[in-house]
Enzyme design. Structure first.
Site, PDB file in Angstrom:
ATOM      1  N   MET A  41     -46.108  -4.661 -97.859  1.00 32.35           N
ATOM      2  CA  MET A  41     -45.237  -3.551 -97.447  1.00 32.35           C
ATOM      3  C   MET A  41     -44.867  -2.657 -98.625  1.00 32.35           C
ATOM      4  SD  MET A  41     -42.734  -5.653 -94.819  1.00 32.35           S
ATOM      5  CE  MET A  41     -41.683  -4.232 -94.474  1.00 32.35           C
ATOM      6  N   ALA A  42     -45.839  -2.333 -99.455  1.00 35.10           N
ATOM      7  CA  ALA A  42     -45.655  -1.394-100.572  1.00 35.10           C
ATOM      8  C   ALA A  42     -45.061  -2.037-101.816  1.00 35.10           C
ATOM      9  CB  ALA A  42     -44.838  -0.172-100.169  1.00 35.10           C
ATOM     10  N   CYS A  43     -44.238  -3.050-101.662  1.00 34.32           N
ATOM     11  CA  CYS A  43     -43.728  -3.849-102.781  1.00 34.32           C
ATOM     12  C   CYS A  43     -43.240  -5.146-102.166  1.00 34.32           C
ATOM     13  CB  CYS A  43     -42.610  -3.141-103.543  1.00 34.32           C
ATOM     14  SG  CYS A  43     -41.056  -3.071-102.640  1.00 34.32           S
ATOM     15  N   PHE A  44     -42.757  -6.072-102.975  1.00 26.36           N
ATOM     16  CA  PHE A  44     -42.283  -7.291-102.324  1.00 26.36           C
ATOM     17  C   PHE A  44     -40.798  -7.581-102.485  1.00 26.36           C
ATOM     18  CE2 PHE A  44     -44.974  -9.604-105.817  1.00 26.36           C
ATOM     19  CZ  PHE A  44     -44.085  -9.249-106.821  1.00 26.36           C
ATOM     20  N   CYS A 240     -36.856  -0.941-104.037  1.00 26.61           N
ATOM     21  CA  CYS A 240     -37.749  -1.805-104.804  1.00 26.61           C
ATOM     22  C   CYS A 240     -37.566  -1.531-106.285  1.00 26.61           C
ATOM     23  CB  CYS A 240     -39.195  -1.563-104.408  1.00 26.61           C
ATOM     24  SG  CYS A 240     -39.776  -2.721-103.155  1.00 26.61           S
TER      25      CYS A 240
END
Length: 240
Positions: A41-44, A240
């Protein structure tokens, strides 16, 4: 849903040697049958907080998935993607509900580099069918093409300890009080750590926290500390 999670927590308290029946011990272990979901999802850091504070999610860990490089690291990622690995109680939350959170909490049209791309890693054919269905539905809601891939889960490599429950680790006093050190395995396995990692940045919200705090074994200064953070940060969204 709250009554279901209350029953699950109570069951864990009765059966786990690490949790006493008087609930005075922190609920790190939830002894309930679980299923897995894995998303990029784009980062964690953001999804770790989001899903960790979601009722029905038992534990979370962040790491790297989808590539061919063996034992990837943050500085040597190869062709892997940052991902969140979720253990959830299917009697409390459905895979469809987890997918709904997936679509609502990142931009599936963003053309990021592979490390931060959007991927649904399915664990069985039912998950694949559900993912494909929601992808088609989502495309109708976006003008730009969706870049999200739906691919089979193969192997998940845990990220470094400093990435696990990253928001929680920004509060050393709280980590010390609940027994979750910087290199503790509990950062990846603790139900309580998953919850607090979301609550402290406002995920889940005040009302949910107030219903769940005692069930998680939170008391005194710890409960007050987290309660204040939830109230301060509720509605601030994910970062994030």
């Amino acid at each position: 849903m709250i009554s279901s999670i209350r029953e699950a927590v109570a069951s864990s308290v009765r059966s786990s040697s690490s949790v006493r029946a008087n609930m005075s011990t922190y609920v790190h272990n939830m002894d309930v049958p679980t299923k897995k979901a894995t998303f990029g999802m784009a980062c964690f850091w953001a999804p770790d907080a989001l899903y960790g504070a979601t009722i029905g999610v038992i534990r979370t860990r962040v790491g790297y998935c989808g590539g061919t490089k063996n034992n990837p690291t943050y500085r040597s990622l190869g062709d892997h993607t940052e991902a969140i690995d979720i253990d959830y109680d299917p009697n409390v939350i459905t895979y469809a509900q987890l997918l709904e959170l997936f679509w609502q909490n990142h931009d599936p049209t963003a053309r990021n580099k592979l490390q931060y791309t959007s991927i649904i890693f399915y664990h069985d054919e039912d998950q694949k069918e559900a993912a494909d269905k929601t992808l088609k539905e989502q495309q109708k809601r976006h003008k730009a093409p969706i870049v999200t891939k739906v691919i089979p889960f193969k192997e998940f490599f845990d990220a470094e300890d400093y990435h696990q429950k990253y928001r929680l680790q920004q509060h050393p006093w709280l980590c010390s009080e609940i027994g979750v050190g910087k290199t503790s395995p509990l950062l990846k396995t603790s139900h309580l750590a998953a919850r607090l990692n979301g609550y402290i940045i406002g995920q889940g919200g005040v009302a949910q926290f107030n219903r769940e705090a005692d069930l998680l074994g939170l008391q005194g200064q710890v409960k007050d500390y987290v309660s204040k953070l939830v109230a301060e940060n509720e509605g601030n969204g994910l970062i994030c």
